[in-house]
Motif scaffolding. Sequence first.
Motif, PDB file in Angstrom:
ATOM      1  N   ARG A  20     -51.111  94.100 -70.928  1.00 42.06           N
ATOM      2  CA  ARG A  20     -49.835  93.522 -71.355  1.00 42.06           C
ATOM      3  C   ARG A  20     -48.996  93.108 -70.149  1.00 42.06           C
ATOM      4  O   ARG A  20     -48.341  92.065 -70.162  1.00 42.06           O
ATOM      5  N   LEU A  21     -49.036  93.896 -69.100  1.00 43.46           N
ATOM      6  CA  LEU A  21     -48.240  93.606 -67.912  1.00 43.46           C
ATOM      7  C   LEU A  21     -48.691  92.320 -67.230  1.00 43.46           C
ATOM      8  O   LEU A  21     -47.873  91.487 -66.834  1.00 43.46           O
ATOM      9  N   LEU A  22     -50.012  92.135 -67.106  1.00 42.39           N
ATOM     10  CA  LEU A  22     -50.537  90.983 -66.381  1.00 42.39           C
ATOM     11  C   LEU A  22     -50.917  89.823 -67.287  1.00 42.39           C
ATOM     12  O   LEU A  22     -51.175  88.720 -66.807  1.00 42.39           O
ATOM     13  N   GLY A  23     -51.011  90.072 -68.604  1.00 41.56           N
ATOM     14  CA  GLY A  23     -51.374  89.003 -69.519  1.00 41.56           C
ATOM     15  C   GLY A  23     -52.823  88.579 -69.409  1.00 41.56           C
ATOM     16  O   GLY A  23     -53.150  87.402 -69.590  1.00 41.56           O
ATOM     17  N   VAL A  24     -53.712  89.534 -69.098  1.00 41.53           N
ATOM     18  CA  VAL A  24     -55.136  89.227 -68.984  1.00 41.53           C
ATOM     19  C   VAL A  24     -55.924  90.170 -69.886  1.00 41.53           C
ATOM     20  O   VAL A  24     -55.385  91.116 -70.451  1.00 41.53           O
ATOM     21  N   SER A  25     -57.228  89.918 -70.000  1.00 41.08           N
ATOM     22  CA  SER A  25     -58.075  90.690 -70.901  1.00 41.08           C
ATOM     23  C   SER A  25     -58.471  92.028 -70.277  1.00 41.08           C
ATOM     24  O   SER A  25     -58.429  92.192 -69.049  1.00 41.08           O
ATOM     25  N   PRO A  26     -58.906  93.000 -71.105  1.00 41.66           N
ATOM     26  CA  PRO A  26     -59.378  94.282 -70.568  1.00 41.66           C
ATOM     27  C   PRO A  26     -60.532  94.124 -69.586  1.00 41.66           C
ATOM     28  O   PRO A  26     -60.599  94.833 -68.578  1.00 41.66           O
ATOM     29  N   SER A  27     -61.452  93.187 -69.865  1.00 46.92           N
ATOM     30  CA  SER A  27     -62.593  93.011 -68.962  1.00 46.92           C
ATOM     31  C   SER A  27     -62.137  92.539 -67.581  1.00 46.92           C
ATOM     32  O   SER A  27     -62.719  92.924 -66.558  1.00 46.92           O
TER      33      SER A  27
END
Length: 233
Positions: A20-27
């Motif tokens: 959520r902080l970086l706006g990227v996927s878990p992978s």
Amino acid sequence: MRARTTASEPGWVTLTEACRLLGVSPSTIRRWADSGMVRTFVTPGGHRRFSRAGLDALLPARPSGHPSLTALGETPGRMARGYRRATSEGAPVVPWIAELDAARRERFRHHGRVIVSSLIATLDATDERTRTRHLGEAEAACTEYGRLSARDGIAASVTADLFLRYRRPFLDELGALARRRELDAPACSSLIGDATAALDDLLLATLRGWEAAASGTRRRPPRPTPTSNGSPS
């Protein structure tokens, strides 16, 4: 002797919070952690925790930390063609669209094209004024898209589902662009984060348009029923 790090200490976040902080996927977060870009530790229960300071270091220092699409050598037109190719190859099956007549289908397609081109122009903007203008154009097209859906009797949930089906290919195309241009982590995070935030705004604009049209339809008085002699009953 240094005390062992624990998950309850401040400065450590979960995988969900890191995404959520970086706006990227878990992978992506896991890959950055595996490469040493983000400091981590594993809890006794086997869950990773991520250094908040390390994640903050990946955030762009400017409101928009990614270069424009033009600066990346990727024109908005080429980006739009790549997106259309991706959606046509894996086009979702949407039964109600097939039931529309040609004129109504073209209206939906027209607004869809405006949304995509305006969203790309938003991400390509090099100043806030231009970005706001293009995002406003995309929101207006989404609002009208929502109105059309409501007037054609399409449920709000179905309208939102269609939007989300086409959201993923757009983000995938941006990710492919980032890989082709070898963007560093902060620039990639900024590009995907800006796109995700804009898409969230556009989904809300679509639903606002749907609600406005549906509310107007509910308030509209029923049409009078003609009698046999043609006059209203």
